[in-house]
Design a protein around this motif. Sequence first.
Motif, PDB file in Angstrom:
ATOM      1  N   VAL A  48       0.870  -1.177   0.000  1.00 39.83           N
ATOM      2  CA  VAL A  48       0.000   0.000   0.000  1.00 39.83           C
ATOM      3  C   VAL A  48       0.908   1.228   0.000  1.00 39.83           C
ATOM      4  N   LEU A  49       0.326   2.385  -0.202  1.00 37.47           N
ATOM      5  CA  LEU A  49       1.090   3.624  -0.120  1.00 37.47           C
ATOM      6  C   LEU A  49       0.821   4.288   1.219  1.00 37.47           C
ATOM      7  N   VAL A  50       1.878   4.647   1.905  1.00 41.38           N
ATOM      8  CA  VAL A  50       1.781   5.442   3.128  1.00 41.38           C
ATOM      9  C   VAL A  50       2.586   6.700   2.860  1.00 41.38           C
ATOM     10  N   GLU A  51       1.879   7.828   2.840  1.00 41.60           N
ATOM     11  CA  GLU A  51       2.503   9.103   2.476  1.00 41.60           C
ATOM     12  C   GLU A  51       3.219   8.974   1.128  1.00 41.60           C
ATOM     13  N   ASP A  52       2.561   8.316   0.172  1.00 42.07           N
ATOM     14  CA  ASP A  52       3.032   8.141  -1.209  1.00 42.07           C
ATOM     15  C   ASP A  52       4.230   7.216  -1.363  1.00 42.07           C
ATOM     16  N   SER A 105       2.878  -0.652  -6.616  1.00 39.43           N
ATOM     17  CA  SER A 105       4.317  -0.417  -6.736  1.00 39.43           C
ATOM     18  C   SER A 105       4.663   0.316  -8.023  1.00 39.43           C
ATOM     19  N   ILE A 106       4.015  -0.042  -9.126  1.00 40.11           N
ATOM     20  CA  ILE A 106       4.284   0.623 -10.401  1.00 40.11           C
ATOM     21  C   ILE A 106       3.864   2.095 -10.335  1.00 40.11           C
ATOM     22  N   LYS A 110       6.250   5.335 -10.778  1.00 48.12           N
ATOM     23  CA  LYS A 110       5.969   6.398 -11.744  1.00 48.12           C
ATOM     24  C   LYS A 110       6.193   7.773 -11.111  1.00 48.12           C
ATOM     25  N   LYS A 111       5.859   7.910  -9.819  1.00 46.12           N
ATOM     26  CA  LYS A 111       6.044   9.188  -9.136  1.00 46.12           C
ATOM     27  C   LYS A 111       7.507   9.467  -8.803  1.00 46.12           C
ATOM     28  N   GLU A 112       8.302   8.402  -8.674  1.00 44.15           N
ATOM     29  CA  GLU A 112       9.683   8.561  -8.232  1.00 44.15           C
ATOM     30  C   GLU A 112      10.709   8.619  -9.357  1.00 44.15           C
ATOM     31  N   LEU A 113      10.451   7.905 -10.458  1.00 48.27           N
ATOM     32  CA  LEU A 113      11.461   7.785 -11.505  1.00 48.27           C
ATOM     33  C   LEU A 113      10.948   8.325 -12.833  1.00 48.27           C
ATOM     34  N   ARG A 150       3.118  10.574 -19.838  1.00 46.00           N
ATOM     35  CA  ARG A 150       4.096  11.663 -19.809  1.00 46.00           C
ATOM     36  C   ARG A 150       4.746  11.697 -18.438  1.00 46.00           C
ATOM     37  N   PHE A 151       6.059  11.604 -18.430  1.00 45.35           N
ATOM     38  CA  PHE A 151       6.822  11.680 -17.198  1.00 45.35           C
ATOM     39  C   PHE A 151       7.478  13.044 -17.124  1.00 45.35           C
TER      40      PHE A 151
END
Length: 163
Positions: A48-52, A105-106, A110-113, A150-151
Amino acid sequence: MIIHLYLNDKELKQEIADDMLLLDFLRDNQCYSVKGGCETSNCGLCTVLVEDKPVLSCSTLAARVDGKHVVTLEGLQEEASELGAFLADQGADQCGFCSPGLVISILAMKKELDHPSDEEIKEYLAGNLCRCTGYMSQLRGIKQYFSECRFHSPSQSEGSTEK
């Protein structure tokens, strides 16, 4: 103990046992996409995401998310549906049991890389196990998804005059 958090943008205040796992808390609150698969924090089904940030809910105490934002697949339906179409197109969505953790996870990746390489994708998703696909179809689907999305890092989009 009472915890106060935001689950999929819904504010919750709930009494829990001190030793309650986040996985159990989420399932008790109708987040059935979150699954336990290995009981050893090795399969990624409970991500899950915790604080993204991706977190394994099977090895996180619910008390640790007090005051935080938690997002499950139930809170990401539009993004998950779009990504799922790319995975299904490549035959990467067979039984679907691992899909929620993989999709979470994907979307975090996407938000990190920006424009991740094959090696970065493999490294980022190393903790997501799938018994059906063999991973190559997942990699193809992820690469296709990333190539059509779009990244832009925040620094690139700020002040940009391109239209």
